[in-house]
Scaffold this motif. Sequence first.
Motif, mmCIF file in Angstrom:
data_model
loop_
_atom_site.group_PDB
_atom_site.id
_atom_site.type_symbol
_atom_site.label_atom_id
_atom_site.label_comp_id
_atom_site.label_asym_id
_atom_site.label_seq_id
_atom_site.Cartn_x
_atom_site.Cartn_y
_atom_site.Cartn_z
ATOM 1 N N ASN A 172 25.538 -4.540 27.721
ATOM 2 C CA ASN A 172 26.479 -5.439 28.415
ATOM 3 C C ASN A 172 26.456 -6.852 27.820
ATOM 4 O O ASN A 172 27.500 -7.493 27.688
ATOM 5 N N ASP A 201 21.788 -14.465 40.441
ATOM 6 C CA ASP A 201 22.459 -14.209 41.720
ATOM 7 C C ASP A 201 21.661 -13.223 42.565
ATOM 8 O O ASP A 201 21.348 -12.115 42.133
ATOM 9 N N LEU A 213 32.864 -2.274 38.196
ATOM 10 C CA LEU A 213 33.159 -1.314 39.281
ATOM 11 C C LEU A 213 32.126 -0.182 39.271
ATOM 12 O O LEU A 213 32.468 0.992 39.255
ATOM 13 N N LYS A 214 30.872 -0.607 39.230
ATOM 14 C CA LYS A 214 29.711 0.299 39.276
ATOM 15 C C LYS A 214 29.606 1.177 38.023
ATOM 16 O O LYS A 214 28.969 2.229 38.032
ATOM 17 N N LYS A 273 32.154 10.008 36.910
ATOM 18 C CA LYS A 273 31.587 8.911 37.691
ATOM 19 C C LYS A 273 32.703 8.186 38.454
ATOM 20 O O LYS A 273 32.520 7.772 39.597
ATOM 21 N N SER A 285 31.857 -16.330 49.695
ATOM 22 C CA SER A 285 32.080 -15.019 49.077
ATOM 23 C C SER A 285 32.826 -14.144 50.067
ATOM 24 O O SER A 285 32.568 -14.204 51.279
ATOM 25 N N ASN A 286 33.727 -13.333 49.535
ATOM 26 C CA ASN A 286 34.514 -12.426 50.374
ATOM 27 C C ASN A 286 35.349 -13.205 51.409
ATOM 28 O O ASN A 286 35.437 -12.809 52.568
ATOM 29 N N GLN A 327 21.296 -0.598 29.307
ATOM 30 C CA GLN A 327 22.593 -1.053 29.843
ATOM 31 C C GLN A 327 22.691 -2.569 29.757
ATOM 32 O O GLN A 327 23.729 -3.125 29.409
ATOM 33 N N MET A 368 20.665 -7.993 42.412
ATOM 34 C CA MET A 368 20.774 -7.265 43.676
ATOM 35 C C MET A 368 19.787 -6.100 43.802
ATOM 36 O O MET A 368 19.179 -5.914 44.856
ATOM 37 N N SER A 384 30.675 -7.129 40.840
ATOM 38 C CA SER A 384 31.029 -5.738 40.476
ATOM 39 C C SER A 384 32.051 -5.698 39.336
ATOM 40 O O SER A 384 33.062 -5.005 39.421
ATOM 41 N N GLN A 439 32.893 -16.151 45.318
ATOM 42 C CA GLN A 439 32.432 -14.915 44.685
ATOM 43 C C GLN A 439 33.189 -13.739 45.293
ATOM 44 O O GLN A 439 33.045 -13.445 46.472
ATOM 45 N N SER A 475 21.330 -1.034 35.408
ATOM 46 C CA SER A 475 20.281 -0.206 36.008
ATOM 47 C C SER A 475 19.176 0.115 35.014
ATOM 48 O O SER A 475 18.237 0.835 35.353
HETATM 49 N N1 LIG Z 1 29.138 -11.136 47.028
HETATM 50 C C1 LIG Z 1 29.112 -9.853 47.241
HETATM 51 O O1 LIG Z 1 29.531 -9.352 48.292
HETATM 52 C C2 LIG Z 1 28.533 -8.944 46.181
HETATM 53 C C3 LIG Z 1 28.744 -7.551 46.253
HETATM 54 C C4 LIG Z 1 28.213 -6.740 45.254
HETATM 55 C C5 LIG Z 1 27.480 -7.316 44.217
HETATM 56 N N2 LIG Z 1 27.278 -8.654 44.178
HETATM 57 C C6 LIG Z 1 26.516 -9.287 43.059
HETATM 58 O O2 LIG Z 1 27.100 -8.875 41.838
HETATM 59 C C7 LIG Z 1 26.119 -8.244 41.011
HETATM 60 C C8 LIG Z 1 26.779 -7.140 40.231
HETATM 61 O O3 LIG Z 1 27.355 -6.212 41.137
HETATM 62 P P1 LIG Z 1 27.375 -4.651 40.845
HETATM 63 O O4 LIG Z 1 25.987 -4.132 40.695
HETATM 64 O O5 LIG Z 1 28.274 -4.068 41.867
HETATM 65 O O6 LIG Z 1 28.060 -4.698 39.376
HETATM 66 P P2 LIG Z 1 28.822 -3.606 38.525
HETATM 67 O O7 LIG Z 1 28.993 -4.182 37.180
HETATM 68 O O8 LIG Z 1 30.048 -3.134 39.228
HETATM 69 O O9 LIG Z 1 27.863 -2.360 38.540
HETATM 70 C C9 LIG Z 1 26.603 -2.340 37.934
HETATM 71 C C10 LIG Z 1 26.233 -0.876 37.751
HETATM 72 O O10 LIG Z 1 27.120 -0.289 36.812
HETATM 73 C C11 LIG Z 1 26.408 0.608 36.004
HETATM 74 N N3 LIG Z 1 26.423 0.071 34.642
HETATM 75 C C12 LIG Z 1 26.147 -1.204 34.253
HETATM 76 N N4 LIG Z 1 26.248 -1.318 32.933
HETATM 77 C C13 LIG Z 1 26.609 -0.124 32.461
HETATM 78 C C14 LIG Z 1 26.859 0.372 31.175
HETATM 79 N N5 LIG Z 1 26.772 -0.402 30.093
HETATM 80 N N6 LIG Z 1 27.198 1.677 31.037
HETATM 81 C C15 LIG Z 1 27.293 2.483 32.120
HETATM 82 N N7 LIG Z 1 27.055 2.067 33.373
HETATM 83 C C16 LIG Z 1 26.723 0.773 33.535
HETATM 84 C C17 LIG Z 1 25.006 0.704 36.567
HETATM 85 O O11 LIG Z 1 25.018 1.715 37.572
HETATM 86 P P3 LIG Z 1 24.294 3.146 37.384
HETATM 87 O O12 LIG Z 1 23.004 3.040 38.096
HETATM 88 O O13 LIG Z 1 25.240 4.086 38.055
HETATM 89 O O14 LIG Z 1 24.146 3.420 35.920
HETATM 90 C C18 LIG Z 1 24.841 -0.667 37.204
HETATM 91 O O15 LIG Z 1 23.876 -0.706 38.213
HETATM 92 C C19 LIG Z 1 25.015 -7.806 41.960
HETATM 93 O O16 LIG Z 1 23.765 -7.729 41.297
HETATM 94 C C20 LIG Z 1 25.054 -8.892 43.002
HETATM 95 O O17 LIG Z 1 24.271 -9.995 42.526
HETATM 96 C C21 LIG Z 1 27.810 -9.478 45.138
#
Ligand SMILES: NC(=O)c1ccc[n+]([C@@H]2O[C@H](COP(=O)([O-])OP(=O)(O)OC[C@H]3O[C@@H](n4cnc5c(N)ncnc54)[C@H](OP(=O)(O)O)[C@@H]3O)[C@@H](O)[C@H]2O)c1
Length: 338
Positions: free
Chosen positions: A317, A48, A245-246, A254, A176-177, A313, A21, A242, A202, A309
Amino acid sequence: MQKVALGKTGVNVSEINLGCMLMGSALDRTTSYEMLDRFVAAGGDFLDTANCYAWWVGRGEFVGAESETLVGQWLKERKNRDRVFLATKVGARLKDVKRIRDGQGQVYWDQVRQEYEYLSAQVIRQAVEDSLRRLQTDHIDLYYAHIDDRVTAQEETLAALQRLVEEGKVRFIACSNFRTWRLERARQISAARGWASYVAIQQQYSYLRPKPGADFGIALNADDELLDYLRCNEEVTLIAYSPLLKGIYENEQKREAYYNWPLFNSCDAEVRLETLAQLAQELGVSRHQLVLAWLLHQRPRVIPIVAASSLDQYEHNLQSLQIHLTDEQLAILNSATA
Ligand SMILES: NC(=O)c1ccc[n+]([C@@H]2O[C@H](COP(=O)([O-])OP(=O)(O)OC[C@H]3O[C@@H](n4cnc5c(N)ncnc54)[C@H](OP(=O)(O)O)[C@@H]3O)[C@@H](O)[C@H]2O)c1
């Protein structure tokens, strides 16, 4: 990395789906390429993206085509299209990305819902051509209806998707959603017409559970109804977005700053966070790694979309793949409730 079944398609994909993303916007080209290279080298193939990623980053410098464009360039340069299972989405692109910000670049979040393109046949026809061009490929492996469209008849959307499958532009379709009943209704229509049917859904899904009645707007969390449905319908695989959860599991500040935290902040979340922290400490892993490991242990299978990011990380992960949870440990995590 293991390969796991995607529904009953007969196709196996990597047990982790890499979230692209932020590639091309928040994540620069060098870091994105390195992450993609490492993912493929580790045995990953499931990517994705979407045709709207990630317009909301920054102050208006991105239009939402950046992620697909970067992935397309990477595929072309690496000449590895045949080694990747490529998922993208249609429906959540904005009709006019300029209209959604004020003079200072702030997003009018309350107007986003009216700005989505949604899922008419006309939108799908145009969007798929644009995605194929940006991704520099002749086919998409998994094409998602990104958000539900309550105005366009589901027949129209599914007929348009079926045509893409017949034309070879799309291999499999997904949503999705979507609420469970909308998924089921769509599957009924597909079955009655002999059309392609959604093979994956998704949704947002993580270890913490939203409060009852939590309203995420257009986004949806996988709820008990959906999980129950999927247990009885293994033709459809849950892809979890997610999952971290970010990234709120390690850091209280955070967590408090997370825009959706009010939707999770409950006694149930408190108990789950405490349980997670204790087990993570016992296992010598981080809470983020344990959340991903918990997701990877779900049956029927859940495929988490892992995003990061930074490369640190990302590596952190991916180590969740090494965590083996016993039935007893899973029971501790699953039974944690207020
Ligand atoms: N279908 C949909 O509507 C939808 C919606 C959202 C996402 N997606 C898909 O799902 C994927 C993942 O979503 P998401 O980015 O929301 O996932 P997430 O796992 O909730 O958040 C990823 C964020 O968490 C933080 N993070 C990741 N690993 C970490 C670690 N080891 N320690 C500390 N912080 C960590 C980073 O943010 P910081 O920059 O704050 O460090 C990273 O950018 C996206 O790339 C996209 O392909 C789909």
